[in-house]
Design a protein around this motif. Structure first.
Motif, PDB file in Angstrom:
ATOM      1  N   ALA A 413       0.847  -1.197   0.000  1.00  0.00           N
ATOM      2  CA  ALA A 413       0.000   0.000   0.000  1.00  0.00           C
ATOM      3  C   ALA A 413       0.873   1.234   0.000  1.00  0.00           C
ATOM      4  CB  ALA A 413      -0.926   0.011   1.209  1.00  0.00           C
ATOM      5  N   THR A 445      -7.351  -8.298   5.833  1.00  0.00           N
ATOM      6  CA  THR A 445      -6.812  -7.541   4.707  1.00  0.00           C
ATOM      7  C   THR A 445      -7.253  -8.215   3.409  1.00  0.00           C
ATOM      8  OG1 THR A 445      -4.745  -8.809   4.716  1.00  0.00           O
ATOM      9  CG2 THR A 445      -4.790  -6.750   5.984  1.00  0.00           C
ATOM     10  N   SER A 447      -7.454  -7.400  -1.275  1.00  0.00           N
ATOM     11  CA  SER A 447      -7.233  -6.513  -2.429  1.00  0.00           C
ATOM     12  C   SER A 447      -8.570  -6.200  -3.064  1.00  0.00           C
ATOM     13  CB  SER A 447      -6.305  -7.181  -3.450  1.00  0.00           C
ATOM     14  OG  SER A 447      -5.030  -7.409  -2.891  1.00  0.00           O
ATOM     15  N   TYR A 466      -6.692  -1.206  -4.947  1.00  0.00           N
ATOM     16  CA  TYR A 466      -6.588  -0.756  -3.560  1.00  0.00           C
ATOM     17  C   TYR A 466      -6.325  -1.939  -2.633  1.00  0.00           C
ATOM     18  CZ  TYR A 466      -8.576   3.597  -5.288  1.00  0.00           C
ATOM     19  OH  TYR A 466      -8.780   4.754  -5.985  1.00  0.00           O
ATOM     20  N   VAL A 467      -5.638  -1.631  -1.521  1.00  0.00           N
ATOM     21  CA  VAL A 467      -5.498  -2.565  -0.409  1.00  0.00           C
ATOM     22  C   VAL A 467      -6.533  -2.163   0.636  1.00  0.00           C
ATOM     23  CG1 VAL A 467      -4.006  -3.402   1.436  1.00  0.00           C
ATOM     24  CG2 VAL A 467      -3.053  -2.961  -0.838  1.00  0.00           C
ATOM     25  N   GLY A 516      -7.068   7.689  -0.461  1.00  0.00           N
ATOM     26  CA  GLY A 516      -7.909   6.541  -0.142  1.00  0.00           C
ATOM     27  C   GLY A 516      -9.225   7.018   0.451  1.00  0.00           C
ATOM     28  N   MET A 534      -6.747   1.851   0.772  1.00  0.00           N
ATOM     29  CA  MET A 534      -5.457   2.506   0.532  1.00  0.00           C
ATOM     30  C   MET A 534      -4.991   2.182  -0.879  1.00  0.00           C
ATOM     31  SD  MET A 534      -3.796   1.459   4.185  1.00  0.00           S
ATOM     32  CE  MET A 534      -4.670  -0.122   4.168  1.00  0.00           C
ATOM     33  N   CYS A 536      -2.743   1.154  -4.000  1.00  0.00           N
ATOM     34  CA  CYS A 536      -1.565   0.288  -4.119  1.00  0.00           C
ATOM     35  C   CYS A 536      -0.351   1.101  -4.532  1.00  0.00           C
ATOM     36  CB  CYS A 536      -1.812  -0.816  -5.148  1.00  0.00           C
ATOM     37  SG  CYS A 536      -3.026  -2.039  -4.613  1.00  0.00           S
TER      38      CYS A 536
END
Length: 676
Positions: A413, A445, A447, A466-467, A516, A534, A536
């Motif tokens: 991230a 967590t 993706s 995004y993470v 984000g 967040m 990447c």
């Protein structure tokens, strides 16, 4: 014995008046029976070999010809269609012989034009047969016949509809108008000799160009529909005219017939409607402007209410912190004046603790306002969560279980690791407080690829990868009313003194400034899930930031230039550097620093405030590197709008956020000077 037919005898025996004509364009008279010659009081030598339009002319006592244009149109239709064409009853006056007193005799005729075809189906002759119907017409006129009634009704209908008929015979250059047009528009019955230009004189000057163009197109064989105004009228008078082109046997345009309708009332209605629409648009615009003004006033009132809430909360918290700082310093000052230093360390610790809490509050405010200086670097979110597991478990207590569900192969991230740690701790504390009787916290967590514009708009992000870090609890949950306010500053559901109300607003500020966002899903009695999106990391290979540092490393006599406009802060930094073993130069602003940078002084590092008066810190650094390209620069800032490190710093540049600890400053300087 077979008897041969004598066609001449048969031709002469025909009961009607018969002519044989050529197929044009002059329609030459090739033959005429005796009945025709007698009926029209003409001689064979005056007819044969001449155009029918030359032989039969106009009664000088009449205003117009017998109808040559109508006859030509009929003959051309026969050539074009190869079918008989019966003409309407036509008035044609016959000249009387001089022996009978001369002059003209009124006669009415019913003509029929019949084609004669050859073996190939081509029209080679036209038989023009005419029947004298004078007696019938006169009888009909006397008896108020249906023909007259129909004609009058037709004329009345045209007048009632404010419409009329015109005919333009192109070859003859004549333009005819019926009675309706004559009465409605005060036009003559016929225009000759440059007829179109004479008609254009009756047209409004602004519309004459398009009228000329339309008639010119007719002469080229194109029909037209045209709206225009008349000239020399008491009120504005509009017409709509439609013209239909007819062609002769050779395919060339021969004559045009059409209608004209008065549309003045429609145009007036359209103008009225347009004026009403313009008035309505103006009223709508005024009402929209008034509503916008009211909405702006409401937003301003809401903004001022929020500002009042914000400043009230800040004042409350800072007053508490300043009381601890000022009170501790005053006690030390009083004891020092009496020569009693007993207990100073306790008061020093109290003042430092209060000051650190004030600094933390300031950082939260900057995060909420999205003005916090973020050090955006590649962050392994899984590793960060794993490193905090023990701390988080101790924070929540024994009656709450914390589990992790970390997605394998997670991308890096692009985030400030310290701020992400702070955000995660805040979320865990909120989840803990929402479960006073114990429960379960899950940290996961994953993706997420946002690929549709609609989905991106709903979440408040752009289409990208995004993470997602999620913190879920099984606590009390939130009602929609509470959920709508969770990001507001100083809003808290906790009792007074147990929370500042800046936790979630700070997290929201971190995420939005890092490009984000934050989403919260909550249901009373079920629990709450907070999703941190967040972006990447899209850079190349990078070493992830470490977590260990050495405390207070000493310098080796390197020279450091300190540029700071706040004299107290500048003197403190210089004194700290002197104690750490560095040589120092100092300047209050860029104007004082430039001579030092242009001089012969050896300068290993420049520490400069970002927000200098006049030339700011980054501009000063760029200037310094013109003559010292390898100069290392450390920016110090308490407020650097938009200064995300990823876009603000160049190579050999670092940043440190005020207020900073002495150890943090020493470590930063040592790391920069030792870096190659």
């Amino acid at each position: 014995m077979k008897q041969e037919l004598d066609f001449q005898v048969l031709f002469e025996a025909l009961p009607h008046l018969v002519l044989v004509l050529s197929t044009g364009p002059e329609f030459i008279m090739l033959a005429a029976n005796e009945e025709r010659l007698r009926g029209t009081n003409t001689r064979r030598e005056d007819c044969i070999g001449r155009s029918i339009f030359e032989v039969f002319g106009k009664n000088p006592e009449e205003q117009s010809e017998f109808g040559a244009g109508v006859l030509r149109a009929s003959l051309e239709r026969v050539v074009q269609t190869r079918a008989p064409d019966r003409m309407a009853i036509t008035k044609y006056d016959i000249p009387r012989p001089a022996s009978e007193g001369g002059g003209f005799e009124v006669r009415y005729w019913s003509p029929l034009n019949t084609p004669v075809l050859n073996a190939q189906g081509e029209v080679v002759y036209i038989i023009h047969q005419t029947e004298d119907v004078t007696e019938q017409v006169i009888e009909q006129q006397r008896s108020n016949s249906s023909l007259k009634v129909t004609d009058e009704r037709f004329r009345a209908a045209l007048l009632a509809s404010e419409a009329g008929i015109f005919d333009w015979y192109i070859d003859e250059d004549r333009l005819y108008f019926d009675n309706a047009l004559q009465q409605l528009f005060k036009l003559p019955d016929v225009l000759t000799h440059n007829a179109i230009e004479r008609f254009v004189d009756y047209v409004h000057p602004d519309d004459r160009g398009q009228v000329r163009l339309s008639f010119a197109q007719c002469a080229q064989g194109r029909d037209f529909v045209l709206e225009f105004r008349l000239h020399r009228t008491a009120t504005e008078q509009w017409l709509v005219c439609k013209g239909k082109v007819f062609r002769d046997a050779s395919g060339s345009p021969s004559y045009v017939t059409g209608t004209c309708v008065d549309i003045s009332a429609r145009k007036q209605a359209e103008n009225t409607l347009r004026e009403l629409n313009e008035t309505l648009e103006a009223r709508v615009a005024a009402e929209v402007a008034e509503r916008t003004k009211a909405e702006d006033a409401l937003r301003q009132a809401q903004k001022m209410e929020a500002v009042g809430q914000l400043t009230g909360g800040i004042a409350h918290d800072f007053n508490n912190l300043l009381t601890g700082i000022i009170g501790s310093l005053e006690l030390m000052q009083r004891r020092h004046s009496m020569g009693d230093c007993k207990g100073d360390e306790r008061y020093i610790n109290a003042a430092v603790t209060s000051a650190q809490r004030a600094a933390a509050l300031t950082q939260r405010l900057l995060a909420f306002s999205r003005r916090q200086t973020l050090d955006l670097k590649p962050v392994d979110v899984n590793q960060l969560v794993a490193s905090l597991e023990d701390l988080l478990s101790r924070t929540t207590g024994e009656n709450i279980k914390v589990i992790t569900d970390l997605s394998a192969g997670l991308a890096l991230a692009c985030m400030d690791a310290n701020q992400l740690e702070s955000a995660l701790i805040n979320l865990i504390i909120n989840a803990r407080d929402a479960m006073p009787g114990g429960g379960l916290i899950t940290i996961s967590t994953d993706s997420r690829h946002i690929k549709s514009e609609h989905e991106a708009e709903l979440i408040g992000l752009k289409e990208d990868d995004y993470v997602v870090l999620t913190v879920s609890d099984t606590g009390t949950g939130m009602t929609p009313e509470i959920l709508a306010k969770v990001f507001e500053p100083f809003y808290t559901t906790k009792p007074i003194g147990q929370g500042t109300g800046l936790g979630l607003s700070m997290v929201y500020g971190y995420m939005k400034q890092a490009k984000g966002t934050v989403q919260i899903v909550s249901e009373p009695g079920i629990g709450t899930s907070v999703y941190l999106y967040m972006p990447c990391y899209k850079g190349g290979a990078s070493t992830l930031p470490g977590t260990t540092t050495e405390a207070s490393p000493l310098g080796s006599g390197e020279t450091v230039l300190v540029v700071e406009d706040e004299s107290v802060v500048r003197s403190l930094i210089v004194e700290v550097l002197d104690e750490l073993g560095y040589q120092t130069l100092e300047a209050a602003d860029a104007q004082e620093a430039i001579p030092l940078l242009e001089g012969n002084h050896e300068i290993d590092l420049m520490i400069t405030d970002v927000g200098l008066p006049g030339m700011n810190g980054r501009q000063l650094a760029d200037f310094a590197r013109l003559s010292r390209p390898e100069l290392k620069v450390l920016f110090a800032t308490g407020y650097a709008e938009g200064s995300n490190v990823s876009g603000y710093l160049a190579p050999n540049m670092e940043i440190i956020t005020k207020p900073f600890a002495i150890d943090a400053l020493a470590n930063k300087i040592n790391a920069m000077l030792k870096a190659s």
